[in-house]
Scaffold this motif. Structure first.
Motif, PDB file in Angstrom:
ATOM      1  N   LYS A   1       0.812  -1.214   0.000  1.00 22.86           N
ATOM      2  CA  LYS A   1       0.000   0.000   0.000  1.00 22.86           C
ATOM      3  C   LYS A   1       0.847   1.266   0.000  1.00 22.86           C
ATOM      4  CE  LYS A   1      -3.859  -2.192   2.316  1.00 22.86           C
ATOM      5  NZ  LYS A   1      -4.630  -2.263   3.559  1.00 22.86           N
ATOM      6  N   LEU A   2       2.106   1.159   0.383  1.00 25.28           N
ATOM      7  CA  LEU A   2       2.978   2.327   0.393  1.00 25.28           C
ATOM      8  C   LEU A   2       3.218   2.860  -1.011  1.00 25.28           C
ATOM      9  CD1 LEU A   2       5.680   1.230   2.992  1.00 25.28           C
ATOM     10  CD2 LEU A   2       3.763   2.793   3.338  1.00 25.28           C
ATOM     11  N   ALA A   3       3.117   1.986  -1.993  1.00 25.14           N
ATOM     12  CA  ALA A   3       3.269   2.342  -3.410  1.00 25.14           C
ATOM     13  C   ALA A   3       4.538   3.158  -3.656  1.00 25.14           C
ATOM     14  CB  ALA A   3       2.038   3.081  -3.909  1.00 25.14           C
ATOM     15  N   LEU A   4       5.645   2.639  -3.187  1.00 31.25           N
ATOM     16  CA  LEU A   4       6.918   3.309  -3.413  1.00 31.25           C
ATOM     17  C   LEU A   4       7.310   3.194  -4.875  1.00 31.25           C
ATOM     18  CD1 LEU A   4       8.764   2.045  -0.241  1.00 31.25           C
ATOM     19  CD2 LEU A   4       7.783   4.304  -0.615  1.00 31.25           C
ATOM     20  N   LYS A   5       8.045   4.161  -5.344  1.00 27.47           N
ATOM     21  CA  LYS A   5       8.413   4.221  -6.758  1.00 27.47           C
ATOM     22  C   LYS A   5       9.172   2.967  -7.187  1.00 27.47           C
ATOM     23  CE  LYS A   5      10.810   7.077 -10.063  1.00 27.47           C
ATOM     24  NZ  LYS A   5      11.650   8.236 -10.275  1.00 27.47           N
ATOM     25  N   ASN A   6       8.742   2.376  -8.281  1.00 23.13           N
ATOM     26  CA  ASN A   6       9.371   1.219  -8.920  1.00 23.13           C
ATOM     27  C   ASN A   6       9.324  -0.070  -8.113  1.00 23.13           C
ATOM     28  OD1 ASN A   6       9.985   2.659 -11.239  1.00 23.13           O
ATOM     29  ND2 ASN A   6      11.859   3.432 -10.347  1.00 23.13           N
ATOM     30  N   LEU A   7       8.578  -0.124  -7.034  1.00 18.81           N
ATOM     31  CA  LEU A   7       8.408  -1.372  -6.305  1.00 18.81           C
ATOM     32  C   LEU A   7       7.092  -1.993  -6.738  1.00 18.81           C
ATOM     33  CD1 LEU A   7       9.500  -0.461  -2.672  1.00 18.81           C
ATOM     34  CD2 LEU A   7      10.852  -1.473  -4.491  1.00 18.81           C
TER      35      LEU A   7
ATOM     36  N   ASN B   1      12.051  -4.411  -6.620  1.00 19.16           N
ATOM     37  CA  ASN B   1      12.419  -3.109  -7.168  1.00 19.16           C
ATOM     38  C   ASN B   1      12.680  -3.314  -8.657  1.00 19.16           C
ATOM     39  OD1 ASN B   1      13.571  -0.716  -7.968  1.00 19.16           O
ATOM     40  ND2 ASN B   1      14.988  -0.592  -6.235  1.00 19.16           N
ATOM     41  N   MET B   2      11.845  -2.734  -9.487  1.00 17.44           N
ATOM     42  CA  MET B   2      11.931  -2.947 -10.922  1.00 17.44           C
ATOM     43  C   MET B   2      13.183  -2.308 -11.526  1.00 17.44           C
ATOM     44  SD  MET B   2       9.472  -4.933 -11.200  1.00 17.44           S
ATOM     45  CE  MET B   2       9.216  -5.207 -12.926  1.00 17.44           C
ATOM     46  N   ASP B   3      13.824  -1.401 -10.806  1.00 19.23           N
ATOM     47  CA  ASP B   3      15.086  -0.816 -11.274  1.00 19.23           C
ATOM     48  C   ASP B   3      16.209  -1.853 -11.294  1.00 19.23           C
ATOM     49  OD1 ASP B   3      14.001   1.679 -11.658  1.00 19.23           O
ATOM     50  OD2 ASP B   3      14.649   2.442  -9.705  1.00 19.23           O
ATOM     51  N   GLN B   4      16.063  -2.927 -10.529  1.00 21.79           N
ATOM     52  CA  GLN B   4      17.089  -3.954 -10.433  1.00 21.79           C
ATOM     53  C   GLN B   4      16.916  -5.070 -11.466  1.00 21.79           C
ATOM     54  OE1 GLN B   4      19.794  -3.769  -8.344  1.00 21.79           O
ATOM     55  NE2 GLN B   4      18.975  -1.709  -8.084  1.00 21.79           N
ATOM     56  N   VAL B   5      15.845  -5.019 -12.228  1.00 21.47           N
ATOM     57  CA  VAL B   5      15.551  -6.070 -13.211  1.00 21.47           C
ATOM     58  C   VAL B   5      16.382  -5.865 -14.467  1.00 21.47           C
ATOM     59  CG1 VAL B   5      13.754  -7.040 -14.692  1.00 21.47           C
ATOM     60  CG2 VAL B   5      13.236  -6.426 -12.328  1.00 21.47           C
TER      61      VAL B   5
ATOM     62  N   ARG C   1       0.899 -15.587 -12.299  1.00 25.65           N
ATOM     63  CA  ARG C   1      -0.086 -15.200 -13.314  1.00 25.65           C
ATOM     64  C   ARG C   1      -0.918 -14.020 -12.844  1.00 25.65           C
ATOM     65  NH1 ARG C   1      -3.626 -20.264 -14.445  1.00 25.65           N
ATOM     66  NH2 ARG C   1      -3.676 -20.104 -12.218  1.00 25.65           N
ATOM     67  N   HIS C   2      -1.235 -14.008 -11.560  1.00 25.34           N
ATOM     68  CA  HIS C   2      -2.070 -12.954 -10.990  1.00 25.34           C
ATOM     69  C   HIS C   2      -1.415 -11.581 -11.136  1.00 25.34           C
ATOM     70  CE1 HIS C   2      -4.975 -11.090  -8.315  1.00 25.34           C
ATOM     71  NE2 HIS C   2      -3.966 -10.560  -7.659  1.00 25.34           N
ATOM     72  N   TYR C   3      -0.104 -11.499 -10.950  1.00 26.66           N
ATOM     73  CA  TYR C   3       0.619 -10.226 -10.989  1.00 26.66           C
ATOM     74  C   TYR C   3       1.280  -9.949 -12.344  1.00 26.66           C
ATOM     75  CZ  TYR C   3      -0.093 -10.170  -5.971  1.00 26.66           C
ATOM     76  OH  TYR C   3      -0.677 -10.172  -4.728  1.00 26.66           O
ATOM     77  N   ALA C   4       1.314 -10.919 -13.235  1.00 25.90           N
ATOM     78  CA  ALA C   4       2.015 -10.746 -14.523  1.00 25.90           C
ATOM     79  C   ALA C   4       1.443  -9.597 -15.338  1.00 25.90           C
ATOM     80  CB  ALA C   4       1.960 -12.045 -15.318  1.00 25.90           C
ATOM     81  N   LYS C   5       0.131  -9.475 -15.381  1.00 28.07           N
ATOM     82  CA  LYS C   5      -0.485  -8.408 -16.161  1.00 28.07           C
ATOM     83  C   LYS C   5      -0.098  -7.032 -15.594  1.00 28.07           C
ATOM     84  CE  LYS C   5      -4.862  -6.727 -17.933  1.00 28.07           C
ATOM     85  NZ  LYS C   5      -6.313  -6.884 -17.980  1.00 28.07           N
ATOM     86  N   LYS C   6      -0.096  -6.880 -14.285  1.00 30.25           N
ATOM     87  CA  LYS C   6       0.266  -5.612 -13.658  1.00 30.25           C
ATOM     88  C   LYS C   6       1.744  -5.262 -13.936  1.00 30.25           C
ATOM     89  CE  LYS C   6      -3.048  -5.991  -9.908  1.00 30.25           C
ATOM     90  NZ  LYS C   6      -3.224  -6.152  -8.470  1.00 30.25           N
ATOM     91  N   VAL C   7       2.585  -6.270 -13.905  1.00 34.00           N
ATOM     92  CA  VAL C   7       4.008  -6.052 -14.173  1.00 34.00           C
ATOM     93  C   VAL C   7       4.193  -5.606 -15.615  1.00 34.00           C
ATOM     94  CG1 VAL C   7       6.251  -7.195 -14.381  1.00 34.00           C
ATOM     95  CG2 VAL C   7       4.854  -7.567 -12.359  1.00 34.00           C
ATOM     96  N   LYS C   8       3.529  -6.266 -16.550  1.00 39.02           N
ATOM     97  CA  LYS C   8       3.635  -5.887 -17.959  1.00 39.02           C
ATOM     98  C   LYS C   8       3.144  -4.467 -18.183  1.00 39.02           C
ATOM     99  CE  LYS C   8       3.049 -10.520 -19.815  1.00 39.02           C
ATOM    100  NZ  LYS C   8       2.123 -11.428 -20.532  1.00 39.02           N
ATOM    101  N   GLU C   9       2.030  -4.099 -17.565  1.00 40.65           N
ATOM    102  CA  GLU C   9       1.495  -2.747 -17.692  1.00 40.65           C
ATOM    103  C   GLU C   9       2.436  -1.719 -17.070  1.00 40.65           C
ATOM    104  OE1 GLU C   9      -2.337  -2.970 -15.857  1.00 40.65           O
ATOM    105  OE2 GLU C   9      -3.253  -3.971 -17.573  1.00 40.65           O
ATOM    106  N   GLY C  10       3.100  -2.087 -15.993  1.00 36.58           N
ATOM    107  CA  GLY C  10       4.034  -1.186 -15.332  1.00 36.58           C
ATOM    108  C   GLY C  10       5.282  -0.913 -16.145  1.00 36.58           C
ATOM    109  N   LEU C  11       5.578  -1.779 -17.095  1.00 36.25           N
ATOM    110  CA  LEU C  11       6.757  -1.615 -17.931  1.00 36.25           C
ATOM    111  C   LEU C  11       6.516  -0.714 -19.121  1.00 36.25           C
ATOM    112  CD1 LEU C  11       8.036  -5.273 -17.903  1.00 36.25           C
ATOM    113  CD2 LEU C  11       8.950  -3.341 -16.633  1.00 36.25           C
TER     114      LEU C  11
END
Length: 82
Positions: free
Chosen positions: A26-32, A42-46, A71-81
């Motif tokens: 819920k903190l919604a920190l940048k790139n997490l 942290n998506m900066d480390q990918v 699978r549940h989070y894959a769509k959110k990750v793709k959209e975040g990219l």
């Protein structure tokens, strides 16, 4: 871990934080982004993404670790990219 969350830093330090991942998310920190039921990344480390079985994604990080995006989070990750 009984409402304790482990936090790994880029410097390989480990911290324990009282609270569940659900609360930290819920903190919604940048790139997490939450990638499965037990991991916020942290998506900066990918460095690389690969398709995995059953509509999942395999993620590789700068420190040569790999994680599976469910699978549940894959769509959110793709959209975040995008």
């Amino acid at each position: 871990m009984d409402h304790l969350s482990k936090l790994y830093t880029v410097n390989n330090q480990v911290y324990y934080i009282r609270g569940r991942l659900k609360d930290l998310e819920k903190l919604a920190l940048k790139n997490l982004m939450r990638i499965n039921n037990s991991t916020i990344l942290n998506m900066d480390q990918v460095t690389e993404f690969k398709k995995a079985t059953y509509a999942r994604i395999e993620v590789h990080t700068k420190n040569a670790e790999s994680f599976i995006v469910s699978r549940h989070y894959a769509k959110k990750v793709k959209e975040g990219l995008i």
